[in-house]
Every structure is written in structure tokens, then in C-alpha cells.
Design an enzyme around this catalytic site. Structure first.
Site, PDB file in Angstrom:
ATOM      1  CB  SER A 160      -0.869  -0.028   1.258  1.00 39.28           C
ATOM      2  OG  SER A 160      -1.477   1.215   1.482  1.00 39.28           O
TER       3      SER A 160
ATOM      4  CE1 TYR B 215      -3.977  -3.075   5.711  1.00 43.17           C
ATOM      5  CE2 TYR B 215      -3.523  -0.758   5.280  1.00 43.17           C
ATOM      6  CZ  TYR B 215      -3.776  -2.038   4.814  1.00 43.17           C
ATOM      7  OH  TYR B 215      -3.813  -2.269   3.465  1.00 43.17           O
TER       8      TYR B 215
ATOM      9  CE  LYS C 212      -1.445  -4.541   3.360  1.00 39.95           C
ATOM     10  NZ  LYS C 212      -1.704  -5.898   2.883  1.00 39.95           N
TER      11      LYS C 212
HETATM   12  P1  NAD Z   1     -11.001  -7.361   1.195  1.00 44.36           P
HETATM   13  O1  NAD Z   1     -11.195  -7.396   2.664  1.00 44.36           O
HETATM   14  O2  NAD Z   1     -12.150  -7.092   0.318  1.00 44.36           O
HETATM   15  O3  NAD Z   1     -10.321  -8.743   0.703  1.00 44.36           O
HETATM   16  C1  NAD Z   1      -9.481  -9.489   1.510  1.00 44.36           C
HETATM   17  C2  NAD Z   1      -9.989 -10.910   1.491  1.00 44.36           C
HETATM   18  O4  NAD Z   1      -9.122 -11.728   2.289  1.00 44.36           O
HETATM   19  C3  NAD Z   1     -11.389 -11.060   2.079  1.00 44.36           C
HETATM   20  O5  NAD Z   1     -12.188 -11.813   1.187  1.00 44.36           O
HETATM   21  C4  NAD Z   1     -11.166 -11.818   3.378  1.00 44.36           C
HETATM   22  O6  NAD Z   1     -12.257 -12.656   3.713  1.00 44.36           O
HETATM   23  C5  NAD Z   1      -9.901 -12.589   3.074  1.00 44.36           C
HETATM   24  N1  NAD Z   1      -9.099 -12.947   4.246  1.00 44.36           N
HETATM   25  C6  NAD Z   1      -8.708 -12.133   5.265  1.00 44.36           C
HETATM   26  N2  NAD Z   1      -7.995 -12.838   6.156  1.00 44.36           N
HETATM   27  C7  NAD Z   1      -7.916 -14.106   5.699  1.00 44.36           C
HETATM   28  C8  NAD Z   1      -7.340 -15.300   6.181  1.00 44.36           C
HETATM   29  N3  NAD Z   1      -6.702 -15.347   7.354  1.00 44.36           N
HETATM   30  N4  NAD Z   1      -7.450 -16.440   5.453  1.00 44.36           N
HETATM   31  C9  NAD Z   1      -8.123 -16.421   4.265  1.00 44.36           C
HETATM   32  N5  NAD Z   1      -8.706 -15.326   3.773  1.00 44.36           N
HETATM   33  C10 NAD Z   1      -8.610 -14.189   4.479  1.00 44.36           C
HETATM   34  O7  NAD Z   1      -9.809  -6.308   0.912  1.00 44.36           O
HETATM   35  P2  NAD Z   1      -9.295  -5.690  -0.462  1.00 44.36           P
HETATM   36  O8  NAD Z   1      -9.682  -4.267  -0.488  1.00 44.36           O
HETATM   37  O9  NAD Z   1      -9.641  -6.572  -1.582  1.00 44.36           O
HETATM   38  O10 NAD Z   1      -7.736  -5.730  -0.187  1.00 44.36           O
HETATM   39  C11 NAD Z   1      -6.919  -6.788  -0.645  1.00 44.36           C
HETATM   40  C12 NAD Z   1      -5.488  -6.541  -0.207  1.00 44.36           C
HETATM   41  O11 NAD Z   1      -5.049  -5.297  -0.718  1.00 44.36           O
HETATM   42  C13 NAD Z   1      -5.281  -6.484   1.295  1.00 44.36           C
HETATM   43  O12 NAD Z   1      -4.051  -7.080   1.601  1.00 44.36           O
HETATM   44  C14 NAD Z   1      -5.233  -4.994   1.578  1.00 44.36           C
HETATM   45  O13 NAD Z   1      -4.491  -4.705   2.734  1.00 44.36           O
HETATM   46  C15 NAD Z   1      -4.530  -4.500   0.341  1.00 44.36           C
HETATM   47  N6  NAD Z   1      -4.786  -3.096   0.037  1.00 44.36           N
HETATM   48  C16 NAD Z   1      -6.085  -2.655  -0.073  1.00 44.36           C
HETATM   49  C17 NAD Z   1      -6.339  -1.315  -0.337  1.00 44.36           C
HETATM   50  C18 NAD Z   1      -7.750  -0.802  -0.414  1.00 44.36           C
HETATM   51  O14 NAD Z   1      -7.951   0.405  -0.261  1.00 44.36           O
HETATM   52  N7  NAD Z   1      -8.758  -1.635  -0.655  1.00 44.36           N
HETATM   53  C19 NAD Z   1      -5.276  -0.426  -0.527  1.00 44.36           C
HETATM   54  C20 NAD Z   1      -3.971  -0.907  -0.426  1.00 44.36           C
HETATM   55  C21 NAD Z   1      -3.739  -2.252  -0.141  1.00 44.36           C
HETATM   56  C1  WQD Z   2      -9.647   9.329   1.037  1.00 47.55           C
HETATM   57  C2  WQD Z   2      -9.787  10.813   1.319  1.00 47.55           C
HETATM   58  C3  WQD Z   2     -10.141  11.326   3.632  1.00 47.55           C
HETATM   59  C4  WQD Z   2     -14.055   9.464   4.018  1.00 47.55           C
HETATM   60  C5  WQD Z   2      -7.021   4.357   3.124  1.00 47.55           C
HETATM   61  C6  WQD Z   2      -5.929   3.698   3.918  1.00 47.55           C
HETATM   62  C7  WQD Z   2      -4.788   3.330   3.015  1.00 47.55           C
HETATM   63  C8  WQD Z   2      -5.271   2.492   1.834  1.00 47.55           C
HETATM   64  C9  WQD Z   2      -6.431   3.133   1.146  1.00 47.55           C
HETATM   65  C10 WQD Z   2      -5.061   0.181   2.408  1.00 47.55           C
HETATM   66  C11 WQD Z   2      -9.049  11.263   2.579  1.00 47.55           C
HETATM   67  C12 WQD Z   2     -11.342  11.710   2.817  1.00 47.55           C
HETATM   68  C13 WQD Z   2     -12.846   9.922   3.551  1.00 47.55           C
HETATM   69  C14 WQD Z   2     -15.081  10.405   4.306  1.00 47.55           C
HETATM   70  C15 WQD Z   2     -13.603  12.174   3.616  1.00 47.55           C
HETATM   71  N1  WQD Z   2      -5.761   1.215   2.267  1.00 47.55           N
HETATM   72  N2  WQD Z   2     -12.622  11.246   3.355  1.00 47.55           N
HETATM   73  N3  WQD Z   2     -14.808  11.738   4.088  1.00 47.55           N
HETATM   74  O1  WQD Z   2      -7.402   7.338   3.988  1.00 47.55           O
HETATM   75  O2  WQD Z   2      -6.490   7.812   1.653  1.00 47.55           O
HETATM   76  O3  WQD Z   2      -6.490   5.523   2.512  1.00 47.55           O
HETATM   77  O4  WQD Z   2      -7.446   3.463   2.087  1.00 47.55           O
HETATM   78  O5  WQD Z   2      -3.884   0.039   2.314  1.00 47.55           O
HETATM   79  O6  WQD Z   2      -3.886   2.625   3.791  1.00 47.55           O
HETATM   80  O7  WQD Z   2      -5.482   4.608   4.906  1.00 47.55           O
HETATM   81  O8  WQD Z   2      -8.634   6.537   1.899  1.00 47.55           O
HETATM   82  O9  WQD Z   2     -10.968   6.553   1.160  1.00 47.55           O
HETATM   83  O10 WQD Z   2     -10.470   6.635   3.635  1.00 47.55           O
HETATM   84  O11 WQD Z   2      -9.965   8.621   2.223  1.00 47.55           O
HETATM   85  O12 WQD Z   2     -13.416  13.393   3.458  1.00 47.55           O
HETATM   86  O13 WQD Z   2     -16.188  10.075   4.749  1.00 47.55           O
HETATM   87  O14 WQD Z   2     -11.174  11.083   1.573  1.00 47.55           O
HETATM   88  O15 WQD Z   2      -9.907  12.277   4.637  1.00 47.55           O
HETATM   89  O16 WQD Z   2      -8.535  12.543   2.339  1.00 47.55           O
HETATM   90  P1  WQD Z   2      -7.217   6.912   2.596  1.00 47.55           P
HETATM   91  P2  WQD Z   2     -10.083   7.005   2.254  1.00 47.55           P
END
Ligand code: NAD
Ligand code: WQD
Length: 338
Positions: free
Chosen positions: A123, A148, A152
Site C-alpha cells: 500500500s 495496519y 505492510k
Molecule cells: P477485502 O477485505 O475485500 O479482501 C481481503 C480478502 O481476504 C477477504 O475476502 C477476506 O475474507 C480474506 N481474508 C482475510 N484474512 C484471511 C485469512 N486469514 N485467510 C483467508 N482469507 C482471508 O480487501 P481488499 O480491499 O480486496 O484488499 C486486498 C489486499 O489489498 C489487502 O491485503 C489490503 O491490505 C490491500 N490493500 C487494499 C487497499 C484498499 O484500499 N482496498 C489499498 C492498499 C492495499
Molecule cells: C480518502 C480521502 C479522507 C471518508 C485508506 C488507507 C490506506 C489504503 C487506502 C489500504 C481522505 C477523505 C474519507 C469520508 C472524507 N488502504 N474522506 N470523508 O485514507 O487515503 O487511505 O485506504 O492500504 O492505507 O489509509 O482513503 O478513502 O479513507 O480517504 O473526506 O467520509 O477522503 O480524509 O482525504 P485513505 P479514504
């Protein structure tokens, strides 16, 4: 046919990646413990691809179960590891829940599959507030703001060290910026648990009447309109990057470890997102300015030159398509509740 193990493949990004792997000619083996996803997504994947993908319900935290699974599934050509917990706020309240799941799952997989092609979901949170923008892969990793984020950073270190020590383990870590939107079919998308903490799912739920007005967290940042800036990326573009990463690993071009930013390279403010949603959907949003959210950074967007040059991947879908597809999915969910 090459088979890819997709952990967390029922989740938001994983399910979109299953579709793109299938489109690229791969066979997919999904494992998920359904802790943050719904098994009906498997049927949705069938509707999109016309194929019933192999699925095993498995908790990756259980080392014996993972070993047993690996014994029975040696015929895989790579792993894409999405499975993790991802809620930043919850990780502050329950750090051990996050350290346990995100580390045990990763380590159990690496122990069970010591020599493999491995793609890891990282991330942009690892950069914190960068000193220079756009942020490149060479920018320093900053002390994490949350457990969290820390999972990462440490996971990346675990992968660097393990790949260095293990011939045959080759790893690509992908640092996602802000994934939003849904598949064009509106059959899969994000399924937030409870009140969405992320901006775009809150917007769509507010627009459909499930939530009250949107709170814009801060309008006094040092940005053109005062609201915070992020690099939003369409989840389908993001999914395609995983296919590019797997291909690069298969070509034997990664020796040990490599890392890539996945974003559009363009920053958008919260107010610009609200405006883009209104423009692309014709819906009017209610929003109000609220105080800054604790732990938020002011602005970030990625330099994606390396992904373009090395992975041969770049984004194709713009903010309009991100917002329009997120809205189609929200409307689909209203008609077809999960
Ligand atoms: P999500 O929660 O929709 O998907 C994760 C999946 O993993 C879920 O289906 C959950 O049931 C499964 N899971 C969790 N723990 C598990 C375990 N112990 N065994 C088997 N399955 C398990 O999340 P996502 O948004 O699809 O994110 C996927 C990956 O990307 C994650 O590693 C997350 O940290 C990373 N990521 C997400 C974002 C974002 O904003 N969505 C941003 C950056 C990184
Ligand atoms: C985006 C912008 C908020 C909600 C998070 C995790 C990051 C990554 C992605 C996993 C920000 C603003 C939000 C609301 C708002 N995930 N906001 N009103 O915080 O950039 O990133 O998700 O790795 O680690 O921290 O994403 O969608 O929460 O926010 O004004 O109700 O929207 O302040 O500027 P963020 P977000």
C-alpha cells in the site's frame, strides 16, 4: 494451463483480479476464509466468466491447514496474496488482530510454498506523507501511522529478506494507491462492512440514501481547494497490473524482489471526487465540511513510470468511469442485496 493461487480472492480487489487472470488465460484457485467477504461473489464470478472457479475455504492463519492445503495443491505457478485485514481504524483498536492475521497468513504461505512466484498487496500507506511528490518507489518508507500500515511495511521487509535467502522465491510487491470503482458488469464490487470508512463507498451509500451527508474531512489543507489529495485508481486497472506482475515473474525477470507503485499518477481532492461523482452520475450529493480525520495525510500521488516501463502496464480508466461503475454497483446492490 497455468494455475494461480489467489488468496483473498472473494474480496474486493481479489475478485476483480480473478476475472482478469481468467481473461488472460489462467486457471485460478481461490482461497478465502470469508472473514470480510461473501461467498455469493463466487457465483457472481461465474456469471462474469462463465466458469466455476475452484474455491477452498481456508483460514491462512492456521499453519497446519495451510501445510495440508499446500500438500494437496502443488500444481500452482504462482501466488497472489491479497488475504489480510485492512481497516486502518480497527487496527489501532485491535493491533494484535492485525499483526496476527497479516503476519501469520503471509508466513504460513511462504513456509508452505518456499519456492514460488509471489505477488504481494502492499500500500502507498508505507510512504506516510512523502517529502516529495509524485512519490517514487525510491522514496523512504516512513514510520507507520497505524498497526495496519506497519503490517505492510514489515511484510515487505519479510519478503525482501526471505527472497534474498531463498533461491526460487521471487516476489513483486505492489503498492496500491486508492482503489475505487467496480467491474463494468456491476456484478462485483466493494462490500464495506458497516459504515464505510473510505470515501467512495461512503459517497455511493450516501447517494442511495443509506447514509447521511458526506463529511469532507478538512478543507484547510495546503491544496488548491483545501481538501486532501489522493491518487484514485480503478480496481479493474489495478487487477490487470497483477496479471502483468505474474507474467514478469514467469519470464524469470525478477531476481528476488521488486516493488511497484500502482496508481494513475494524478492526484484528486475530496471535493474533486464529489464533483466527479455528480458529473458522471447526474446525482446530487449532500456534503458538509468536517474537521480533519486523525492520522490522515495532506496529499499523495504516485510516480508510476516504473510500472509503465517495467511491467508494461498503465491505467486506462478515468475518474468518470471510477465513479460511474461504483454507482452502478451500489444500485445493483440495492436491487440484489447481499
Ligand atoms: P477485502 O477485505 O475485500 O479482501 C481481503 C480478502 O481476504 C477477504 O475476502 C477476506 O475474507 C480474506 N481474508 C482475510 N484474512 C484471511 C485469512 N486469514 N485467510 C483467508 N482469507 C482471508 O480487501 P481488499 O480491499 O480486496 O484488499 C486486498 C489486499 O489489498 C489487502 O491485503 C489490503 O491490505 C490491500 N490493500 C487494499 C487497499 C484498499 O484500499 N482496498 C489499498 C492498499 C492495499
Ligand atoms: C480518502 C480521502 C479522507 C471518508 C485508506 C488507507 C490506506 C489504503 C487506502 C489500504 C481522505 C477523505 C474519507 C469520508 C472524507 N488502504 N474522506 N470523508 O485514507 O487515503 O487511505 O485506504 O492500504 O492505507 O489509509 O482513503 O478513502 O479513507 O480517504 O473526506 O467520509 O477522503 O480524509 O482525504 P485513505 P479514504
Amino acid at each position: 494451463m497455468k494455475k494461480i493461487l489467489v488468496t483473498g480472492g472473494i474480496g474486493y480487489i481479489g475478485s476483480h483480479t480473478v476475472v482478469e487472470l481468467y481473461n488472460a488465460g489462467y486457471e485460478v484457485l481461490i482461497v478465502d476464509n470469508l472473514s470480510n467477504s461473501n461467498i455469493r461473489i463466487l457465483d457472481q464470478l461465474y456469471k462474469i466468466t462463465g466458469k466455476r472457479h475452484e474455491f477452498v475455504e481456508l483460514d491462512l492463519q492456521d499453519s497446519r491447514a495451510v501445510d495440508e492445503f499446500a500438500k494437496n495443491n502443488q500444481d500452482i505457478n504462482g501466488i497472489i496474496h491479497f488475504a489480510a485485514y485492512k481497516a486502518v481504524g480497527e487496527s489501532v483498536e485491535q493491533p494484535l488482530k492485525y499483526y496476527k492475521n497479516n503476519f501469520y497468513s503471509l508466513i504460513n504461505l511462504l513456509v508452505a510454498y518456499p519456492q514460488t512466484n509471489f505477488v504481494f498487496s502492499s500500500s502507498c500507506t508505507v510512504y506516510g506523507q512523502p517529502d516529495t511528490l509524485p512519490v517514487t518507489e525510491h522514496n523512504p518508507v516512513k514510520k507507520a501511522e497505524s498497526p495496519y500500515g506497519n503490517t505492510k511495511q514489515i511484510a515487505e521487509e519479510i519478503l525482501v529478506e526471505t527472497a534474498k535467502a531463498t533461491k526460487g522465491l521471487n516476489v513483486i510487491a505492489l503498492r496500491y494507491f486508492n482503489p475505487v470503482g467496480a467491474h463494468a458488469s456491476a456484478l462485483i464490487g466493494e462490500l464495506p462492512n458497516g459504515v464505510p470508512q473510505n470515501l467512495v463507498p461512503f459517497i455511493t451509500q450516501s447517494a442511495i440514501g443509506k447514509r447521511g451527508p458526506i463529511k469532507v474531512f478538512g478543507d484547510d489543507y495546503n491544496t488548491p481547494d483545501g481538501s486532501a489529495i489522493r491518487d484514485y485508481i480503478h480496481v479493474v486497472d489495478l487487477a490487470k497490473a497483477h496479471v502483468a506482475a505474474i507474467k514478469r515473474l514467469e519470464e524469470g525477470k525478477v531476481e528476488g524482489y521488486d516493488v511497484f507503485n500502482l496508481g494513475t499518477g494524478k492526484g484528486s481532492s475530496v471535493l474533486e471526487i464529489i464533483n466527479a461523482f455528480e458529473q458522471s452520475t447526474g446525482e446530487k450529493l449532500n456534503y458538509q465540511i468536517a474537521p480533519r480525520r486523525e492520522g490522515d495525510i495532506e496529499k499523495i500521488y504516485g510516480d508510476v513510470t516504473k510500472s509503465k516501463q517495467v511491467l508494461g502496464w498503465q491505467t486506462e480508466l478515468d475518474l468518470n468511469e471510477m465513479m460511474a461503475s461504483a454507482w452502478r454497483w451500489e444500485k445493483y446492490l440495492k436491487e440484489n442485496p447481499f
